[in-house]
Design an enzyme around this catalytic site. Structure first.
Site, PDB file in Angstrom:
ATOM      1  N   CYS A 139       1.175  -0.444  -0.345  1.00  0.00           N
ATOM      2  CA  CYS A 139       0.020  -0.227   0.048  1.00  0.00           C
ATOM      3  C   CYS A 139       1.111   1.108  -0.117  1.00  0.00           C
ATOM      4  CB  CYS A 139      -0.919  -0.142   1.526  1.00  0.00           C
ATOM      5  SG  CYS A 139      -1.548   1.433   1.548  1.00  0.00           S
ATOM      6  N   CYS A 142      -0.660   4.188   2.507  1.00  0.00           N
ATOM      7  CA  CYS A 142      -0.307   4.064   3.907  1.00  0.00           C
ATOM      8  C   CYS A 142       1.371   3.513   4.362  1.00  0.00           C
ATOM      9  CB  CYS A 142      -0.138   1.975   3.879  1.00  0.00           C
ATOM     10  SG  CYS A 142      -2.186   1.611   3.866  1.00  0.00           S
ATOM     11  N   ASP A 143       2.358   3.442   3.217  1.00  0.00           N
ATOM     12  CA  ASP A 143       3.591   3.660   3.159  1.00  0.00           C
ATOM     13  C   ASP A 143       4.938   4.391   2.694  1.00  0.00           C
ATOM     14  OD1 ASP A 143       3.172   1.174   5.584  1.00  0.00           O
ATOM     15  OD2 ASP A 143       3.148   0.482   3.799  1.00  0.00           O
TER      16      ASP A 143
END
Length: 312
Positions: A139, A142-143
């Site tokens: 993701c 997300c990261d």
């Protein structure tokens, strides 16, 4: 009828725990069945930096521990077992049966919230699972932040892969887009956008052969299958975007699924084609897959289940 539950929640990620909090506060006395991996995918994430309220970031496992404690605070009963089969009623006010661990034991309930999540497809390489959260991610939203101004790689040729690469191209120094075929499967508009990105290097006919690193990801070896040329690229992040598989096997023939086996729901209520059965989180969401959107949909399912229970 006193032994029939009002609400059973299947799954224990952000969607499940959020549903539990709202269901508990609505006096539904929910039972949450955690499944084989309490906390879901987030327990494998080292740093969650985009969950509202944790402005300094938080470890994924710690976040899920907080969520579990929040649910328990409102007296949610949590069963650390797995559901192996379900029988859903077709009638409004009907009773659903949830089988746990063996076919001899089941729970009866008027309402069900499914929050079983999904699991990513893997490349099947050594160190791949070991380095999740240590350079390997599924993701970019997300990261991606952790790789700002660094070199990263995305694997895949569909819409998700190109969306990931486009997002990363805004914050990373360089993005290697590794595509197994000699063409994209993604939509034309995404292809046009990716070709305009000067810091995205597209590697067609290529596969990842090896993950390099000792304690964390340091690079990868890729092979151009057509030219038979192998090369090593040094990156801080590898984003695998070759699809997710929803955890819906136990619901086959019991509930409507789409062609990719995600649960079909009616928005915004998250209701399925079976009365009293709702679904939330990644088991229905193949697009965003964020902890905060999963928690939001868990809330919606609980509120809608409460309305449903009040209707008969």
């Amino acid at each position: 009828m006193s032994n029939i539950n009002k609400c059973i929640i299947i799954g224990s990620g952000p969607a499940g725990y959020s549903a539990a909090v709202y269901a508990s506060r609505a006096d539904m006395n929910p039972i949450l069945i955690s499944g084989p991996k309490p906390g879901g995918q987030l327990i494998d994430t080292n740093d969650v930096d985009n969950y509202l309220g944790f402005y300094k970031g938080i470890n994924g496992k710690e976040l899920m521990d907080h969520c579990e404690k929040h649910a328990r605070r409102f007296h949610t009963e949590i069963i650390n077992q797995s559901v192996i089969n379900v029988i859903f009623s077709k009638k409004i006010g009907g009773i659903h049966k949830i089988f746990i661990d063996d076919h001899q034991k089941f729970l009866s309930t008027f309402g069900v919230i499914i929050a079983t999540g999904s699991r990513p497809n893997f490349l099947g390489l050594k160190k791949e699972k070991e380095f999740i959260g240590l350079g390997i991610s599924f993701c970019a939203t997300c990261d991606g932040f952790f790789h700002k101004k660094k070199c990263v790689s995305v694997v895949g040729g569909g819409d998700t892969a190109l969306e990931e690469a486009l997002y990363l191209s805004k914050i990373c120094k360089k993005v290697y887009l590794i595509v197994r075929k000699n063409f994209f499967k993604a939509s034309k508009i995404l292809q046009k956008q990716i070709y305009k990105k000067h810091n995205v290097e597209i590697c067609f006919d290529s596969i990842v052969q090896e993950i390099i690193g000792n304690e964390y990801l340091e690079g990868i070896k890729i092979l151009n299958k057509k030219k038979k040329i192998q090369k090593t690229i040094f990156i801080s992040g590898l984003f695998i975007a070759i699809g997710h598989v929803p955890n819906t096997e136990i619901f086959e023939n019991q509930i409507e699924l789409d062609k990719n086996n995600f649960i079909v729901v009616k928005h915004p209520k998250n209701s399925t084609n079976k009365p009293g059965v709702f679904a939330s989180g990644d088991v229905v969401d193949f697009r965003y897959r964020q902890a905060i959107t999963a928690a939001s949909s868990g809330c919606i399912s609980a509120l809608e289940l409460d309305r449903y229970l009040s209707s008969f």
